[in-house]
Write an enzyme that holds these catalytic residues in place. Sequence first.
Site, PDB file in Angstrom:
ATOM      1  N   GLU A 148       0.807  -1.232   0.000  1.00 39.33           N
ATOM      2  CA  GLU A 148       0.000   0.000   0.000  1.00 39.33           C
ATOM      3  C   GLU A 148       0.836   1.276   0.000  1.00 39.33           C
ATOM      4  O   GLU A 148       0.797   2.069   0.937  1.00 39.33           O
ATOM      5  CB  GLU A 148      -0.974  -0.003   1.175  1.00 39.33           C
ATOM      6  CG  GLU A 148      -2.066  -1.023   1.030  1.00 39.33           C
ATOM      7  CD  GLU A 148      -3.222  -0.814   1.998  1.00 39.33           C
ATOM      8  OE1 GLU A 148      -3.048  -0.118   3.015  1.00 39.33           O
ATOM      9  OE2 GLU A 148      -4.318  -1.345   1.721  1.00 39.33           O
ATOM     10  N   GLU A 301      -6.569  -8.199  -0.322  1.00 43.04           N
ATOM     11  CA  GLU A 301      -6.960  -8.169   1.094  1.00 43.04           C
ATOM     12  C   GLU A 301      -8.422  -7.801   1.243  1.00 43.04           C
ATOM     13  O   GLU A 301      -8.949  -6.998   0.468  1.00 43.04           O
ATOM     14  CB  GLU A 301      -6.165  -7.086   1.856  1.00 43.04           C
ATOM     15  CG  GLU A 301      -4.722  -7.366   2.080  1.00 43.04           C
ATOM     16  CD  GLU A 301      -4.059  -6.220   2.846  1.00 43.04           C
ATOM     17  OE1 GLU A 301      -4.742  -5.514   3.598  1.00 43.04           O
ATOM     18  OE2 GLU A 301      -2.853  -6.025   2.652  1.00 43.04           O
TER      19      GLU A 301
HETATM   20  C1  GLA Z   1      -4.125  -2.573   4.848  1.00 38.91           C
HETATM   21  C2  GLA Z   1      -2.779  -3.235   4.931  1.00 38.91           C
HETATM   22  C3  GLA Z   1      -2.743  -4.420   5.847  1.00 38.91           C
HETATM   23  C4  GLA Z   1      -3.584  -4.207   7.067  1.00 38.91           C
HETATM   24  C5  GLA Z   1      -4.982  -3.867   6.656  1.00 38.91           C
HETATM   25  C6  GLA Z   1      -5.920  -3.711   7.820  1.00 38.91           C
HETATM   26  O1  GLA Z   1      -4.840  -2.901   3.754  1.00 38.91           O
HETATM   27  O2  GLA Z   1      -2.265  -3.582   3.678  1.00 38.91           O
HETATM   28  O3  GLA Z   1      -1.398  -4.662   6.179  1.00 38.91           O
HETATM   29  O4  GLA Z   1      -3.053  -3.169   7.806  1.00 38.91           O
HETATM   30  O5  GLA Z   1      -4.964  -2.663   5.949  1.00 38.91           O
HETATM   31  O6  GLA Z   1      -7.225  -3.446   7.421  1.00 38.91           O
END
Ligand code: GLA
Length: 671
Positions: A148, A301
């Site tokens: 991210e 995710e």
């Molecule tokens: C992001 C991150 C993860 C985690 C999630 C929690 O998407 O990539 O590592 O922190 O948020 O929702």
Amino acid sequence: MKIADKIFYGGDYNPDQWDNETIRQDMIYFKEAGINLVTLPVFSWAKLEPDEGVYDFGWLDELMNLFAENDISVCLATPTVAQPAWLSSRYPEVLPVDIAGRRRTHGMRVFFCYNSLKYRQRAAAIAEEMAKRYQNHPALAVWHVANEYGTYCYCPICQAQFRVWLRKRYGNIDNLNEKWNTAFWGRTLYSFEEVMLPTELNDDYRFNPAIQLDYMRFVTDSTAECFENEYRVLKKYTPDIPVQTNMSGYIKKLDQFKMAEKMDIIGWDNYPWPTDDRSFIAFKHDIMRGLKNGQSYMLMEQSPNQQNWQPYNKLKRPGEVRLLSYQALAHGADTCLFFQMRQSIGGQEKFHGAVISHAGHNDTRVFREIKQLGHELAAIGDACVGAYSSSKVGILMDWNNWWALELASGPSKDMNYLSTVAKYYRAFYEQNISIDILGYGADLSGYKIIVAPMLYMLKDNISAKIEKFVNDGGILILTTMSGLVDENDRCVFGAYPGPLRDVAGLWVEETDALFPHEKNGIEFSELLPGFDKRYSCGFLCDLIRLTTAEPLATYTDDFYAGKVCFSRNHYGAGKAYYIGTEPEQAFLNNLAAEICQQAKVQAPFQADEGVEITVRHTETVETIFIINHNSASACVQLGNNVYNNRITAEDVSGRFELAAYDVAVLVRANR
Ligand code: GLA
Ligand code: ZN
């Protein structure tokens, strides 16, 4: 791109937190739940390189082997999102500087300067160690770079690099002055060395938006280079393994079309808010599918249960994870992955949902739901993996447009590009009309309808493309705040909507901004098919001067009552609708229905309200996803063809009923 002959199912596993016994036990749970891929070791730089150039991969070797033995693939992450403490303290330049000029301390993640050479050297070095070591490992399926991206840094390195970037873009300082229109307020610069970073903290819109815009472009380019820095290394060793990075759900920060150019496959993290409309979630998925011209993507995710970072973290209701997972697959995802597999016992996210919770075992509601889904996905097989959607409706969306529109001071402070585009998206989505999200670079010729909400910035020849599209017979929807500025945010086109005046058949003389509580109305003098007589509108009201367009509806109030707010222009073989205000959703829904009928664009099937239907196809198979978002059962009319529901293995046709929140995945039955 087909990344596997199955739907990858699993998610982030951070095993450097667990002892061997726990890991062995997890393996049993993973098998039970049908997990076939884990992402690791996203946050393990500190453990893999405890000191500069000193590597410890032994523990990861063991894990990789263990996953291979268990037939679980690995999405192998370079751990470069969270640099080790020695890197931050030995080379403070690695730490980013925020907009207030504060050098940030070590302790967060995505907390590095993407332009720091030291960071890039060390990141490339560990990526190379990993690539060399695991290039032929049977568990390696996909690469994942960092995590991210999206930091904005304002350090001296970034300042220097920004000047280099500007020199390249503008060649000489006179050109830069002209493009930034620095003559206004006497902000003329005499050399590139005088360019300072746009660090305005007060939200009072007083910084030159052209500079801010370029800074945002520069941050995207720098971040893309930072990704490429590792991409290159990985590709050297494993040219055939796809490389991606997961995009944050908060996607405004980086121009995702530009990031996408560097990635083999898109990865993104879907964390909807409980209050999000279902269309908004679908919209974000379709953005991801649009980033590489319709290529399917990885859902990297989502949370198997509640989040921890929202103000109020609602539990996912029974069946909600299943429904959201199918919605992702329906819109173009090839994977269904979670953050996280096992809940951390401490740290920032100890209360974030996980497949295996702090209870530590499989006897939980969440685990049972994850397991059920795992078995369903295995039964669905690979029919939809790598599949495409064919849409006849395209919505234009551009990051530079987004940034510039919201950086502008006036006409209203409430400019919200994403939610404006989302309203137009929703109008089609609710009728189960498939939509492609298109960048300015997209080929428009295959579409019947193009919607261009707030096409504020004209660049990359987009107006000529739109004109041709309509001239060739397409239907266009154009709105207020269109055709105002060039790529440097200068109003150089004459009357709005600039070069789109002919296609719209009008020009906009003035635009009124309404207070949030104020409304105006849209009234038809002659009723158009499918429309009501009156609708409310607000936010902005264009005062329009028609040239060749015909008026369709007028304002009901204020000094411009009776003046046109909605028009249609026949242009070549097509037509352009212009909406000079922000109408209520019902108006947009009716408009979408009407023009889809004109263009003969249809939903795959008729269904009750709240039932989402999408189709994905490969050359050989068509997969139909049906999702009932209602809290009661609902019906779809499937007609005479017989379909096999891959989830239940039943054949279905005719009137097909789905229980509340239920899902079906249909393929034509072989008969
Ligand atoms: C992001 C991150 C993860 C985690 C999630 C929690 O998407 O990539 O590592 O922190 O948020 O929702
Ligand atoms: Zn920096």
